[in-house]
Write a protein that holds these residues in place. Sequence first.
Motif, mmCIF file in Angstrom:
data_model
loop_
_atom_site.group_PDB
_atom_site.id
_atom_site.type_symbol
_atom_site.label_atom_id
_atom_site.label_comp_id
_atom_site.label_asym_id
_atom_site.label_seq_id
_atom_site.Cartn_x
_atom_site.Cartn_y
_atom_site.Cartn_z
ATOM 1 N N LEU A 218 114.084 76.875 -45.828
ATOM 2 C CA LEU A 218 113.126 77.960 -45.592
ATOM 3 C C LEU A 218 113.819 79.276 -45.279
ATOM 4 N N SER A 219 115.077 79.214 -44.866
ATOM 5 C CA SER A 219 115.802 80.438 -44.522
ATOM 6 C C SER A 219 116.002 81.334 -45.744
ATOM 7 N N GLY A 220 115.775 80.779 -46.940
ATOM 8 C CA GLY A 220 115.891 81.576 -48.158
ATOM 9 C C GLY A 220 114.727 82.518 -48.379
ATOM 10 N N ILE A 221 113.633 82.338 -47.638
ATOM 11 C CA ILE A 221 112.484 83.242 -47.746
ATOM 12 C C ILE A 221 112.862 84.591 -47.137
ATOM 13 N N PRO A 222 112.627 85.692 -47.845
ATOM 14 C CA PRO A 222 112.981 87.018 -47.298
ATOM 15 C C PRO A 222 112.370 87.250 -45.919
ATOM 16 N N LEU A 223 113.179 87.714 -44.990
ATOM 17 C CA LEU A 223 112.808 88.055 -43.616
ATOM 18 C C LEU A 223 112.475 86.840 -42.745
ATOM 19 N N PHE A 224 112.515 85.632 -43.316
ATOM 20 C CA PHE A 224 112.205 84.440 -42.520
ATOM 21 C C PHE A 224 113.205 84.276 -41.383
ATOM 22 N N SER A 225 114.485 84.473 -41.683
ATOM 23 C CA SER A 225 115.511 84.341 -40.648
ATOM 24 C C SER A 225 115.333 85.384 -39.553
ATOM 25 N N SER A 226 114.881 86.568 -39.935
ATOM 26 C CA SER A 226 114.651 87.618 -38.939
ATOM 27 C C SER A 226 113.541 87.222 -37.979
ATOM 28 N N VAL A 227 112.442 86.680 -38.525
ATOM 29 C CA VAL A 227 111.326 86.255 -37.684
ATOM 30 C C VAL A 227 111.769 85.133 -36.746
ATOM 31 N N CYS A 228 112.519 84.168 -37.286
ATOM 32 C CA CYS A 228 113.018 83.072 -36.455
ATOM 33 C C CYS A 228 113.942 83.601 -35.361
ATOM 34 N N GLY A 229 114.800 84.547 -35.724
ATOM 35 C CA GLY A 229 115.729 85.100 -34.746
ATOM 36 C C GLY A 229 115.019 85.832 -33.619
ATOM 37 N N ILE A 230 114.047 86.651 -33.970
ATOM 38 C CA ILE A 230 113.299 87.385 -32.937
ATOM 39 C C ILE A 230 112.539 86.419 -32.040
ATOM 40 N N THR A 231 111.979 85.359 -32.648
ATOM 41 C CA THR A 231 111.272 84.344 -31.858
ATOM 42 C C THR A 231 112.215 83.683 -30.865
ATOM 43 N N ILE A 232 113.405 83.310 -31.332
ATOM 44 C CA ILE A 232 114.417 82.712 -30.455
ATOM 45 C C ILE A 232 114.764 83.666 -29.321
ATOM 46 N N ALA A 233 114.961 84.936 -29.653
ATOM 47 C CA ALA A 233 115.356 85.920 -28.647
ATOM 48 C C ALA A 233 114.280 86.090 -27.579
ATOM 49 N N ILE A 234 113.019 86.135 -27.994
ATOM 50 C CA ILE A 234 111.923 86.317 -27.037
ATOM 51 C C ILE A 234 111.810 85.115 -26.103
ATOM 52 N N ILE A 235 111.918 83.913 -26.676
ATOM 53 C CA ILE A 235 111.829 82.706 -25.849
ATOM 54 C C ILE A 235 113.018 82.622 -24.891
ATOM 55 N N ALA A 236 114.218 82.872 -25.410
ATOM 56 C CA ALA A 236 115.422 82.789 -24.575
ATOM 57 C C ALA A 236 115.388 83.820 -23.451
ATOM 58 N N SER A 237 114.869 85.016 -23.731
ATOM 59 C CA SER A 237 114.809 86.041 -22.691
ATOM 60 C C SER A 237 113.869 85.624 -21.567
ATOM 61 N N GLN A 238 112.787 84.909 -21.911
ATOM 62 C CA GLN A 238 111.862 84.441 -20.870
ATOM 63 C C GLN A 238 112.476 83.301 -20.059
ATOM 64 N N LEU A 239 113.275 82.457 -20.706
ATOM 65 C CA LEU A 239 114.022 81.442 -19.966
ATOM 66 C C LEU A 239 115.014 82.110 -19.020
ATOM 67 N N PHE A 240 115.683 83.136 -19.514
ATOM 68 C CA PHE A 240 116.679 83.847 -18.717
ATOM 69 C C PHE A 240 116.035 84.464 -17.473
ATOM 70 N N LEU A 241 114.794 84.927 -17.629
ATOM 71 C CA LEU A 241 114.080 85.575 -16.530
ATOM 72 C C LEU A 241 113.248 84.592 -15.703
ATOM 73 N N HIS A 242 113.323 83.288 -16.058
ATOM 74 C CA HIS A 242 112.628 82.224 -15.321
ATOM 75 C C HIS A 242 111.103 82.366 -15.346
ATOM 76 N N ARG A 243 110.566 82.789 -16.471
ATOM 77 C CA ARG A 243 109.110 82.839 -16.582
ATOM 78 C C ARG A 243 108.556 81.413 -16.555
ATOM 79 N N PRO A 244 107.428 81.181 -15.874
ATOM 80 C CA PRO A 244 106.885 79.820 -15.782
ATOM 81 C C PRO A 244 106.181 79.363 -17.052
ATOM 82 N N ARG A 245 105.665 80.318 -17.837
ATOM 83 C CA ARG A 245 104.949 79.972 -19.063
ATOM 84 C C ARG A 245 105.384 80.874 -20.209
ATOM 85 N N LEU A 246 105.387 80.293 -21.390
ATOM 86 C CA LEU A 246 105.839 81.011 -22.576
ATOM 87 C C LEU A 246 104.776 81.992 -23.061
#
Length: 205
Positions: free
Chosen positions: A57-85
């Motif tokens: 699926l990474s061959g779909i244009p911009l798919f990797s970008s969307v996945c990357g931003i999603t990872i970054a948003i989730i990881a930043s909330q883990l870093f900040l100890h948010r209780p819910r996503l």
Amino acid sequence: MATPPSDRAHHVRDVIDQLDDLTDRDRIFVSDVVDAFGTTAFLPVMMVPALLVVSPLSGIPLFSSVCGITIAIIASQLFLHRPRLWLPGFMRRRNVSGSRMHEAIGKIRKLANWIDRHSRDRLRFLTKQPGRQIAYGACMMSGFAMPFLEIVPFSSSLMGFAVLCIVAGLLAVDGLFVLIGLSIIGLAATIPFFVWTGLMAGSGA
């Protein structure tokens, strides 16, 4: 801060199977994935885009970008100890074909089985604080880097695999996988430098 129980209950195969259960739908939305795992299951939800970015699926244009931003948003909330996503509405509405998702899952199932088969309790200090914070920060930076790496073949998939190793290591309490992921991120960080150097050398010829 302790890892939520819902995170500890998942391994890579569990995530794959639960994701595959959604593929009987015509379209799978990001909101469907979050609902399936729950808003406290940060690590399993973050594992999903990491798995998908190493799939065809990474061959779909911009798919990797969307996945990357999603990872970054989730990881930043883990870093900040948010209780819910929390994910913004535009991201929750992103979707992919169920049949295409099913095909991609089939191609990465062997990788998931391999990771689970080889993970065990090792280097536990990397799966506890402050090691977890380092891991979250590395995942966050990797995610934000993915949109800029789309022009470099396979580099986004390499970052996705690194995040996958880190998340699998945290879930399985296997610090070796966390270390492998961190090492891959360190290696991938040099890719833009070599690409730029190559371009400069070529333009000067």
